[in-house]
Design a protein around this motif. Structure first.
Motif, PDB file in Angstrom:
ATOM      1  N   PRO A  43       7.877   2.933  17.076  1.00 52.85           N
ATOM      2  CA  PRO A  43       8.522   1.716  17.112  1.00 52.85           C
ATOM      3  C   PRO A  43       8.000   1.349  18.950  1.00 52.85           C
ATOM      4  O   PRO A  43       7.811   0.421  19.090  1.00 52.85           O
ATOM      5  N   LEU A  44       7.121   2.107  19.952  1.00 48.82           N
ATOM      6  CA  LEU A  44       6.655   1.777  20.542  1.00 48.82           C
ATOM      7  C   LEU A  44       5.199   1.316  20.212  1.00 48.82           C
ATOM      8  O   LEU A  44       4.143   1.762  21.559  1.00 48.82           O
ATOM      9  N   GLY A  45       4.714   1.595  19.554  1.00 44.18           N
ATOM     10  CA  GLY A  45       3.083   0.872  18.873  1.00 44.18           C
ATOM     11  C   GLY A  45       2.314   3.023  18.968  1.00 44.18           C
ATOM     12  O   GLY A  45       0.542   2.237  18.890  1.00 44.18           O
ATOM     13  N   GLY A  46       2.268   3.903  18.690  1.00 44.45           N
ATOM     14  CA  GLY A  46       2.111   5.096  18.232  1.00 44.45           C
ATOM     15  C   GLY A  46       1.838   5.017  17.052  1.00 44.45           C
ATOM     16  O   GLY A  46       2.414   4.534  16.147  1.00 44.45           O
ATOM     17  N   GLN A  47       0.398   5.751  17.029  1.00 43.76           N
ATOM     18  CA  GLN A  47       0.066   5.620  15.469  1.00 43.76           C
ATOM     19  C   GLN A  47      -1.150   6.954  15.476  1.00 43.76           C
ATOM     20  O   GLN A  47      -1.183   7.537  15.976  1.00 43.76           O
ATOM     21  N   GLY A  48      -2.258   6.762  13.965  1.00 44.89           N
ATOM     22  CA  GLY A  48      -2.159   8.148  13.256  1.00 44.89           C
ATOM     23  C   GLY A  48      -1.658   9.161  13.221  1.00 44.89           C
ATOM     24  O   GLY A  48      -0.388   9.377  13.379  1.00 44.89           O
ATOM     25  N   GLN A  49      -1.911   9.848  13.255  1.00 49.86           N
ATOM     26  CA  GLN A  49      -2.332  11.320  12.601  1.00 49.86           C
ATOM     27  C   GLN A  49      -1.794  12.503  13.729  1.00 49.86           C
ATOM     28  O   GLN A  49      -2.416  12.355  14.782  1.00 49.86           O
ATOM     29  N   ALA A  50      -0.657  13.420  13.971  1.00 50.62           N
ATOM     30  CA  ALA A  50      -0.390  13.765  15.501  1.00 50.62           C
ATOM     31  C   ALA A  50      -1.169  14.625  15.209  1.00 50.62           C
ATOM     32  O   ALA A  50      -1.615  16.142  14.314  1.00 50.62           O
ATOM     33  N   PRO A  51      -1.807  15.053  16.829  1.00 53.84           N
ATOM     34  CA  PRO A  51      -3.184  16.511  16.810  1.00 53.84           C
ATOM     35  C   PRO A  51      -2.237  18.235  16.950  1.00 53.84           C
ATOM     36  O   PRO A  51      -0.957  17.900  16.801  1.00 53.84           O
ATOM     37  N   ALA A  52      -3.364  18.815  17.323  1.00 52.73           N
ATOM     38  CA  ALA A  52      -2.061  19.558  17.035  1.00 52.73           C
ATOM     39  C   ALA A  52      -1.830  19.745  18.896  1.00 52.73           C
ATOM     40  O   ALA A  52      -2.913  19.223  19.741  1.00 52.73           O
ATOM     41  N   PRO A  53      -0.874  20.947  18.959  1.00 52.95           N
ATOM     42  CA  PRO A  53      -0.271  20.948  20.188  1.00 52.95           C
ATOM     43  C   PRO A  53      -1.759  21.670  21.287  1.00 52.95           C
ATOM     44  O   PRO A  53      -2.332  23.011  21.175  1.00 52.95           O
ATOM     45  N   ARG A  54      -1.212  21.235  22.834  1.00 52.47           N
ATOM     46  CA  ARG A  54      -2.290  21.895  23.270  1.00 52.47           C
ATOM     47  C   ARG A  54      -1.824  22.843  25.262  1.00 52.47           C
ATOM     48  O   ARG A  54      -0.046  22.423  24.837  1.00 52.47           O
ATOM     49  N   LEU A  55      -2.015  23.389  25.140  1.00 51.16           N
ATOM     50  CA  LEU A  55      -1.379  24.147  26.752  1.00 51.16           C
ATOM     51  C   LEU A  55      -2.292  23.972  27.680  1.00 51.16           C
ATOM     52  O   LEU A  55      -3.942  24.692  27.082  1.00 51.16           O
ATOM     53  N   ASP A  59       8.058  25.231  33.787  1.00 54.69           N
ATOM     54  CA  ASP A  59       7.153  25.728  33.591  1.00 54.69           C
ATOM     55  C   ASP A  59       6.413  26.032  32.539  1.00 54.69           C
ATOM     56  O   ASP A  59       5.209  25.229  32.873  1.00 54.69           O
ATOM     57  N   LEU A  60       6.397  25.928  31.552  1.00 49.48           N
ATOM     58  CA  LEU A  60       6.040  25.544  30.653  1.00 49.48           C
ATOM     59  C   LEU A  60       4.957  24.314  29.757  1.00 49.48           C
ATOM     60  O   LEU A  60       3.530  24.516  30.030  1.00 49.48           O
ATOM     61  N   LEU A  61       4.992  23.130  30.340  1.00 53.70           N
ATOM     62  CA  LEU A  61       4.041  21.505  31.035  1.00 53.70           C
ATOM     63  C   LEU A  61       3.991  21.383  31.942  1.00 53.70           C
ATOM     64  O   LEU A  61       3.418  20.786  32.328  1.00 53.70           O
ATOM     65  N   ALA A  62       4.239  22.762  32.546  1.00 50.60           N
ATOM     66  CA  ALA A  62       3.079  22.579  34.148  1.00 50.60           C
ATOM     67  C   ALA A  62       1.595  22.109  34.591  1.00 50.60           C
ATOM     68  O   ALA A  62       1.172  22.909  33.156  1.00 50.60           O
ATOM     69  N   VAL A 106       6.811  22.467  22.427  1.00 52.54           N
ATOM     70  CA  VAL A 106       5.046  22.599  22.712  1.00 52.54           C
ATOM     71  C   VAL A 106       4.980  22.074  20.971  1.00 52.54           C
ATOM     72  O   VAL A 106       4.032  21.449  20.761  1.00 52.54           O
ATOM     73  N   MET A 107       5.547  21.960  20.069  1.00 51.10           N
ATOM     74  CA  MET A 107       5.645  20.930  19.106  1.00 51.10           C
ATOM     75  C   MET A 107       5.390  19.615  19.324  1.00 51.10           C
ATOM     76  O   MET A 107       4.892  18.944  18.473  1.00 51.10           O
ATOM     77  N   CYS A 108       6.020  19.228  20.829  1.00 44.47           N
ATOM     78  CA  CYS A 108       5.842  18.088  21.190  1.00 44.47           C
ATOM     79  C   CYS A 108       5.418  17.687  22.043  1.00 44.47           C
ATOM     80  O   CYS A 108       4.916  16.372  22.449  1.00 44.47           O
ATOM     81  N   GLU A 109       4.614  19.093  22.471  1.00 41.53           N
ATOM     82  CA  GLU A 109       3.427  18.793  23.516  1.00 41.53           C
ATOM     83  C   GLU A 109       2.214  17.037  22.801  1.00 41.53           C
ATOM     84  O   GLU A 109       1.872  16.192  23.963  1.00 41.53           O
ATOM     85  N   PRO A 110       2.342  17.763  21.542  1.00 44.56           N
ATOM     86  CA  PRO A 110       1.088  15.728  21.149  1.00 44.56           C
ATOM     87  C   PRO A 110       1.771  14.322  21.843  1.00 44.56           C
ATOM     88  O   PRO A 110       1.384  13.782  21.772  1.00 44.56           O
ATOM     89  N   ALA A 111       3.564  14.273  20.859  1.00 41.71           N
ATOM     90  CA  ALA A 111       3.375  12.894  21.480  1.00 41.71           C
ATOM     91  C   ALA A 111       3.624  12.832  23.103  1.00 41.71           C
ATOM     92  O   ALA A 111       3.862  11.810  23.450  1.00 41.71           O
ATOM     93  N   LEU A 112       3.954  14.147  23.902  1.00 40.50           N
ATOM     94  CA  LEU A 112       4.028  13.436  24.707  1.00 40.50           C
ATOM     95  C   LEU A 112       2.751  13.454  26.158  1.00 40.50           C
ATOM     96  O   LEU A 112       2.787  12.983  26.208  1.00 40.50           O
ATOM     97  N   SER A 113       1.594  13.848  25.052  1.00 42.74           N
ATOM     98  CA  SER A 113       0.431  13.590  25.595  1.00 42.74           C
ATOM     99  C   SER A 113      -0.136  12.124  25.343  1.00 42.74           C
ATOM    100  O   SER A 113      -0.225  10.879  25.727  1.00 42.74           O
TER     101      SER A 113
END
Length: 563
Positions: free
Chosen positions: A148-160, A49-52, A21-28
């Motif tokens: 290093p891949l260009g990510g920037q800004g502040q992490a948003p809250a996770p979503r499901l 199942d969680l991220l389906a 769940v905490m990884c979801e913002p990065a996945l997005s």
């Protein structure tokens, strides 16, 4: 790296529910950084199942480390699967050595991951781990890997994300326990698969729940239900707490899939929990929550991006991150009922689901029309399901196409739905009352997939020779509904596939609709016409019958819908 040349990406996700769940913002953000790439998620079954249904993911590969991917041979097999996909880039949110080894063996040219667990040489692009003193939240820890891949800004809250069908199934489960769509639901998560050290005392959870229920009922007078969740093996823990709670309680510990757990947690208006995966699920759905922290680090794993109430007892040995406490568990025993109750009180008053959202709880969109006060009586065999003779087993129940969607339209608009069915097979000894109960249970579950709940199911169990007053076209079942559900027959409809259904409508002064989905619809129509008992409407199927009801009810004055 030329991002436009990266067309196929594999993302190795974390293994634990809360971490995923905490990884979801990065996945997005991977999708944001590579908008045109195919993104394949490689995770263990529970996380799959969680991220389906996640919008960032093109497909999911399941890492079955206890089955076909177990041992060195299994790892080589998995590497072969990845090799055939010809991925250009691997992003490893999972920190273990094996994640880097498998991506290396798969021949993936670019391999991004934190330089942990002695795996730096296996990564094409090892990323330095943030210093421990930085106290980065775990959400930010995953988010920073993408810089290093260009990510920037502040992490948003996770979503499901859950589907309307999953929401409807949970609504049906709660309804079976007497918890309706407009009731407040308090969720309790007293366990922890990580270890007993993270568990607050069960009797204290029960006492807090009883106090909160009393508070809510004193403030609003509303109905409150409690849902206890947990993993397999935690059933006795959940039951022990439920036995002490003084309101309707359903124990779902060990009884839900990951998807069902998500839908159940999303349904709650308040969630009381230890620091576990379901806590992060509740946070992702913005459920008001109270989290009790003991041996874990609240600064790095607390609910992220929500206004959660954290309760902890500062002790010199915490956070120790141990699964079992080697001394006296002071970090948890020091947390009092008064502290947790006070934290829960900060979320009061709880918000009752508004009418516009109750349909969503049942898995459907709000209706633009209103059929409030309208009751629709429904025959069963030949009207709702295929009439194959005497239905003896739930395995033989087949709901007719379009029935769920048609009834959902009525339910969304506020109509009540009541089944009235002759079941002489009971009197003839063809099946038992338990068989019939199982059939109706399955019928409710199938309809719940379309967000439909039945307000009542009445059946006549008698042999035709018994001359009872409830076998259609006699009105006994309707009279029971009148007494028990206060039905207004001037705003009622009867839908069935036989002549006796139309005769019943005449008996009680309701509108009678004949549907042609039964085995003898044409014969029934001819018989009724010959006896000058023509139905008020003849419909090809239930969907067409609902069309007519909606048109008829909305053009008639509400004071007299029977004309």
């Amino acid at each position: 790296m030329r991002k436009e040349e990266i067309r196929r990406i594999v993302v190795r996700g974390p293994n634990w529910l809360g971490d995923a769940v905490m990884c979801e913002p990065a996945l997005s953000q991977v999708r944001t950084l590579f908008p045109h790439a195919e993104i394949t998620l490689l995770v263990k079954p529970a996380i799959a199942d969680l991220l389906a249904h996640h919008p960032a993911v093109t497909r999911t590969l399941v890492y079955d480390d206890r089955g076909r991917h177990a041992g060195l041979t299994g790892k080589w097999t998995l590497a072969g699967v990845l090799r055939r996909h010809r991925f250009h880039l691997a992003i490893l949110f999972q920190n273990a050595f094996e994640a880097a080894l498998i991506s290396f063996l798969a021949g993936i040219p670019r391999r991004f991951g934190y330089a942990t667990d002695g795996r730096s040489l296996l990564l094409s692009d090892p990323v330095l781990v943030p210093p421990r003193r930085a106290q980065r939240h775990q959400v930010e820890y995953y988010w920073d890997l993408l810089k290093p891949l260009g990510g920037q800004g502040q992490a948003p809250a996770p979503r499901l994300f859950v589907t309307p069908e999953e929401t409807a199934l949970i609504a049906a489960r709660l309804a079976e326990a007497g918890i309706g769509a407009s009731d407040l639901v308090i969720g309790v998560n007293p366990g922890s698969t990580y270890g007993h050290a993270k568990r607050w005392l069960p009797e204290r959870y029960a006492e807090v729940v009883n106090r909160v229920v009393k508070d809510v009922q004193g403030q609003t007078g509303g109905r409150v239900g409690v849902a206890i969740v947990g993993a397999k093996g935690e059933e006795p823990l959940g039951k022990g707490i439920a036995d002490q709670i003084k309101t309707r309680t359903v124990v779902c510990s060990g009884q839900t899939t990951v998807r069902e757990l998500m839908a159940l947690v999303k349904r709650c208006q308040l969630f009381l929990t230890n620091d576990t995966g379901p806590m992060h699920v509740a946070a992702a759905f913005k459920v008001p929550l109270v989290a009790v922290f003991g041996p874990t680090d609240w600064q790095t794993t607390s609910p992220f991006g929500v206004e959660a109430q954290l309760v902890r007892q500062p002790v010199s040995c915490a956070p120790c991150l141990l699964r079992e406490c080697p001394i006296d568990h002071r970090c948890m025993t020091g947390v009092t009922v008064e502290q947790v109750h006070a934290a829960a009180s900060r979320h009061l008053p709880l918000a009752v689901p508004p009418p516009a959202e109750r349909a969503l709880i049942l898995g459907a969109a709000p209706s633009p029309i209103s059929l409030a006060g309208v009751t629709v009586f429904l025959d069963r065999d030949g009207t709702l399901n295929i009439d194959s003779g005497y239905l003896k087993s739930p395995d033989d129940l087949t709901v007719l196409p379009g029935v769920g969607a048609a009834l959902a339209r009525l339910k969304q608009a506020g109509a009540r739905l009541i089944v009235v069915t002759n079941q002489s097979g009971l009197g003839r000894g063809y099946f038992t009352s338990k068989d019939l109960e199982a059939i109706h249970h399955k019928l409710r579950l199938v309809l719940a997939e379309d967000g439909v709940t039945l307000d009542g199911v009445y059946f006549c169990p008698h042999h035709p020779d018994d001359r009872c007053n409830c076998r259609k076209p006699a009105r006994g079942m309707i009279d029971r509904a009148l007494a028990e559900l206060q039905v207004d027959l001037t705003r009622a409809y009867v839908i069935g596939d036989s002549a006796r259904d139309v005769e019943l409508a005449r008996q009680v002064g309701a509108q009678g609709i004949l549907v042609m989905t039964g085995p003898s619809g044409a014969e029934a129509l001819a018989d009724l016409t010959a006896r000058d008992l023509s139905p008020d409407h003849v419909a090809e199927d239930l969907s067409r019958a609902v069309d007519w009801i909606v048109a008829h009810a909305t053009r008639m004055p509400t004071a007299d819908l029977s004309q």
